[in-house]
Design a protein around this motif. Structure first.
Motif, PDB file in Angstrom:
ATOM      1  N   SER A 338       0.558  -1.337  -0.067  1.00 44.86           N
ATOM      2  CA  SER A 338       0.220   0.151   0.468  1.00 44.86           C
ATOM      3  C   SER A 338       0.859   1.595  -0.030  1.00 44.86           C
ATOM      4  N   ALA A 339       2.083   1.352   1.229  1.00 41.08           N
ATOM      5  CA  ALA A 339       3.248   2.385   0.837  1.00 41.08           C
ATOM      6  C   ALA A 339       3.604   2.659  -0.495  1.00 41.08           C
ATOM      7  N   VAL A 340       3.985   1.612  -1.345  1.00 41.01           N
ATOM      8  CA  VAL A 340       4.491   1.676  -2.186  1.00 41.01           C
ATOM      9  C   VAL A 340       3.277   2.415  -3.490  1.00 41.01           C
ATOM     10  N   LEU A 341       2.386   1.846  -3.574  1.00 39.18           N
ATOM     11  CA  LEU A 341       1.216   2.502  -4.670  1.00 39.18           C
ATOM     12  C   LEU A 341       0.545   3.523  -4.336  1.00 39.18           C
ATOM     13  N   SER A 342       0.351   3.926  -3.065  1.00 40.81           N
ATOM     14  CA  SER A 342       0.818   5.672  -2.524  1.00 40.81           C
ATOM     15  C   SER A 342       1.645   6.555  -3.313  1.00 40.81           C
ATOM     16  N   VAL A 343       2.901   5.615  -3.101  1.00 38.56           N
ATOM     17  CA  VAL A 343       3.418   7.164  -3.337  1.00 38.56           C
ATOM     18  C   VAL A 343       3.340   6.593  -5.343  1.00 38.56           C
ATOM     19  N   LEU A 344       3.027   5.764  -5.792  1.00 37.78           N
ATOM     20  CA  LEU A 344       3.405   5.556  -6.973  1.00 37.78           C
ATOM     21  C   LEU A 344       1.936   6.786  -7.565  1.00 37.78           C
ATOM     22  N   LEU A 345       1.049   6.638  -7.208  1.00 39.73           N
ATOM     23  CA  LEU A 345      -0.468   7.912  -6.708  1.00 39.73           C
ATOM     24  C   LEU A 345       0.407   9.084  -7.022  1.00 39.73           C
ATOM     25  N   GLU A 346       1.194   8.924  -6.300  1.00 45.40           N
ATOM     26  CA  GLU A 346       1.224  10.806  -5.779  1.00 45.40           C
ATOM     27  C   GLU A 346       2.321  11.253  -7.270  1.00 45.40           C
ATOM     28  N   TRP A 347       2.994   9.681  -7.073  1.00 40.88           N
ATOM     29  CA  TRP A 347       4.200  10.708  -8.286  1.00 40.88           C
ATOM     30  C   TRP A 347       3.509  10.584  -9.725  1.00 40.88           C
ATOM     31  N   PHE A 348       3.276   9.601 -10.151  1.00 40.59           N
ATOM     32  CA  PHE A 348       2.035   9.867 -11.420  1.00 40.59           C
ATOM     33  C   PHE A 348       0.975  10.326 -11.560  1.00 40.59           C
ATOM     34  N   TYR A 349       0.481  10.386 -10.438  1.00 44.69           N
ATOM     35  CA  TYR A 349      -1.215  10.380 -10.325  1.00 44.69           C
ATOM     36  C   TYR A 349      -1.185  12.073  -9.793  1.00 44.69           C
ATOM     37  N   PRO A 350      -0.363  13.042  -9.425  1.00 44.24           N
ATOM     38  CA  PRO A 350      -1.403  14.196  -8.010  1.00 44.24           C
ATOM     39  C   PRO A 350      -2.503  14.981  -7.937  1.00 44.24           C
ATOM     40  N   LEU A 351      -2.816  15.156  -7.078  1.00 46.42           N
ATOM     41  CA  LEU A 351      -4.727  15.539  -7.321  1.00 46.42           C
ATOM     42  C   LEU A 351      -4.275  17.042  -7.659  1.00 46.42           C
ATOM     43  N   ARG A 352      -4.845  17.875  -8.445  1.00 47.10           N
ATOM     44  CA  ARG A 352      -4.703  19.217  -9.093  1.00 47.10           C
ATOM     45  C   ARG A 352      -5.733  19.610  -8.615  1.00 47.10           C
ATOM     46  N   GLY A 353      -6.321  20.568  -8.947  1.00 48.06           N
ATOM     47  CA  GLY A 353      -7.025  21.747  -9.660  1.00 48.06           C
ATOM     48  C   GLY A 353      -8.107  21.804  -7.643  1.00 48.06           C
TER      49      GLY A 353
END
Lengths: 423, 253
Positions: A338-353
């Motif tokens: 879950s840590a790896v997936l969370s960091v991957l999400l933050e790196w590749f799909y950070p929330l914007r707007g």
């Protein structure tokens, strides 16, 4: 121009200034959330899906959740920054407070808590839910603004909570809640707009700087400075302690991974880059950002997840006994995954707007990692033998990352050599 | 009197014989935030080794956008050619990153690091050994803030963190976006000294609205207008009156 008209215009303008910031220039955000709630409401009614929730539980949940969301919106740092110029201008404090609290209230109800209203089945429950939401908005604003007599306001809130729990008669409860709302509104009218402005703290503290474990220091300081993040983590750890009793009826090999999956829902820690765009920009801009920042961040999340999983396993052992080595291994795998997936999400799909930080806390993306983990939990529950395979997944990712990093360094060294020798 | 272009640095350039060889070459760069409106349009610029280039222009001319593109932060761009030391390079490539450092006009990143920690982090990222920065810290009058969290610093002091790091790092290409903003008088003078002296280590490209900062330090001044370089003033031609005239004409358009 008549004076009254001018005042109305001013109020309208203040309202618009805040509303456009929160809902977008064309109020487009309302177009996303309101139809979703209406569809859910209509869908549940059409499907005749009914959850047996006692009205008092519904009213209490709605009140608590709305008050919490409103508090979060009021204390947003970003909100303070946008108020600076408005407060510098001459303003009518009543109009200002009314506009500000109304906009934040509408925002909180429509974008955060309206979804709870779909669980109301009768018209009485629906109107009661709405009343409780409005009451929670005004009461939270009152407590937030009343810094001197906050204790007194807390007593008021406690009395209202008691009424919501114990007063089952709606004909008595609703007038009491309505009266409290009117009282809160009157109380707010007497406040000054400055009470909602939290200026930056001027104190400068000398810290002990260090040259090692830099990102860890950064993350720990970040956590300490955000009390709500700490609170969220503490609540999650409390949940880890009581979760085994909630999931007690389910098969042992399903309970354990399911608990791990649920406990991966530590939203504030998993949105570090999304909620600090300046940090994200700096991490991406500097060389070796992935290795220098993301790996320690991943390890930090892993340890936080592991702590909650450990508490969960400990609680399970106390209540049911029989914790095996396989379960401990599963805790490690799920925490790392879950840590790896969370960091991957933050790196590749950070929330914007996002408009205010609270949007990040309630973004649907927060369910992505727990959903994947629940899927994996189901898989492990069905076939515990696949656990070693899952163990390999994060390891494979780590190896790829290290290899890529090494290759990049090597490539850079070669490039440097070429430049030096002129070949 | 400010040291505009020290004799030593000019001598260094002559001896090195490197002034003129291209460090970075950008050809026909187009950059946009929304496709309908291009912020940079057919923009070309060649930066030589050991050169200080100033960018000046009215608000919205494209100075910050250009520096963001060079920093790899704006993905919405296309260019006919981008060459670093005559080799084609992608601006977001990890190979190019270690050769450049940018001081942004507004930067509140790494708020929970102290200056010392930020410095250590940056040097580790660039794979370089951390030098003694006490001269730079003294020069920018930053002694009292080296162990304060960046989030607790004022905008001017926060700017100093990134400037000191930039001058200590000595990257081949230093990009500064309005570096003078928020600095006190003494620090501004020290900054001019540092920019002028940087040609010994590499190339500086910086944007500014302060004419003095450009005329006192630059070998070349580019006046930006509508996303293109309207006019270039080379060494010997750089004078405040001439640049002011071009900027006035630009604002009249």
């Amino acid at each position: 121009m008549p004076q009254g008209f001018g005042r109305y215009c001013m109020m309208n303008l203040i309202f618009k200034a805040f509303a456009k910031k929160l809902f977008g220039a064309g109020y487009e955000r309302l177009g996303h959330t309101v139809p979703v709630c209406l569809l859910m409401f209509a869908g549940l009614r059409a499907a005749k899906l009914r959850f047996a929730i006692s009205p008092s539980v519904l009213y209490l949940t709605v009140s608590m959740f709305t008050a919490g969301m409103m508090w979060q919106a009021l204390s947003s740092e970003d909100q303070s920054a946008s108020m600076q110029n408005m407060l510098m201008l001459p303003f009518d404090r009543r109009k200002f407070i009314l506009s500000y609290v109304t906009v934040l209230g509408i925002y909180t109800i429509l974008t955060k808590t309206a979804v709870l209203a779909v669980s109301a089945w009768t018209y009485t429950e629906f109107w009661g839910t709405l009343l409780c939401m409005i009451h929670a908005v005004f009461l939270a604003a009152c407590i937030y603004g009343q810094k001197r007599n906050r204790g007194l306001c807390m007593v008021w809130a406690a009395v209202m909570t008691g009424l919501l729990i114990f007063l089952r008669e709606e004909t008595l409860l609703f007038p009491a809640v309505a009266a409290s709302s009117i009282f809160a509104l009157g109380f707010l009218q007497g406040m000054d707009g400055y009470v909602f402005y939290a200026p930056e703290k001027g104190s400068i503290r000398i810290r002990k700087s260090g040259g090692t474990c830099l990102v860890w220091r950064y993350l720990i300081r970040y956590l300490i400075c955000h009390k709500n993040y700490l609170m969220n983590t503490a609540i999650l750890w409390c949940a880890a302690c009581v979760l085994p009793s909630f999931l007690g009826q389910i098969e042992r090999w399903f309970v354990i991974p399911m608990g791990f999956a649920v406990l991966s829902l530590n939203t504030p820690l998993c949105i570090l880059l999304s909620c600090d765009p300046a940090l994200e920009q700096a991490v991406r801009f500097l060389p070796d950002g992935k290795k220098r920042f993301c790996i320690p961040y991943c390890l930090f999340l892993f340890l936080c997840n592991l702590a909650s999983d450990g508490l969960y396993l400990g609680s399970f052992w106390l209540q049911k006994g029989g914790v095996t080595f396989g379960m401990i291994a599963a805790a490690v795998v799920f925490a790392l995954q879950s840590a790896v997936l969370s960091v991957l999400l933050e790196w590749f799909y950070p929330l914007r707007g996002w408009k205010i930080e609270s949007d990040l806390w309630h973004h649907p993306r927060k369910y992505a990692v727990p959903a994947v983990m629940l899927f994996l939990a189901g898989a492990v529950g069905t076939a515990p033998g696949i656990l070693p395979v899952l163990m390999i997944l994060p390891a494979v990712f780590c190896i790829i990352s290290v290899m890529t990093g090494k290759r990049m360094v090597k490539k850079m060294e070669e490039y440097n050599d070429e430049q030096r020798t002129g070949t | 009197m400010l040291p505009v272009q020290s004799t030593e640095s000019r001598k260094f350039k002559r001896e090195a014989g490197e002034m003129g060889s291209a460090l970075l070459e950008i050809q026909s760069l187009n950059a946009w935030y929304c496709r309908e409106k291009r912020v940079l349009s057919d923009f070309s610029l060649k930066l030589s080794e050991h050169e200080v280039v100033g960018l000046i222009g009215l608000n919205g001319a494209g100075k910050t956008t250009f520096l963001k593109v060079l920093s790899g932060l704006l993905p919405t761009y296309c260019a006919e050619a981008v060459r670093f030391r005559e080799s084609p390079v992608a601006l977001r490539d990890s190979v190019f990153k270690p050769f450049r450092y940018t001081v942004f006009a507004e930067d509140r990143s790494f708020g929970y690091f102290t200056f010392r920690e930020y410095l250590a982090y940056v040097f580790a990222s660039y794979g370089k050994k951390q030098p003694n920065v006490s001269d730079l810290v003294r020069g920018f009058h930053f002694e009292d803030y080296v162990d304060v969290l960046l989030k607790d610093l004022s905008a001017g002091n926060c700017r100093k963190v990134f400037l000191i790091t930039a001058f200590a790092l000595k990257a081949e290409l230093l990009l500064l976006d309005e570096p003078v903003n928020g600095l006190d008088f003494q620090s501004t003078e020290y900054l001019y000294e540092q920019i002028a002296g940087y040609r010994e280590y590499g190339t500086v490209l910086f944007s500014s609205h302060i004419l003095e900062s450009i005329t006192l330090t630059s070998d070349r001044v580019c006046v930006l207008e509508g996303g293109q370089i309207r006019q270039t003033f080379k060494s010997g031609q750089i004078d405040a009156a001439g640049i002011r005239e071009v900027l006035h004409d630009e604002s009249d358009l």
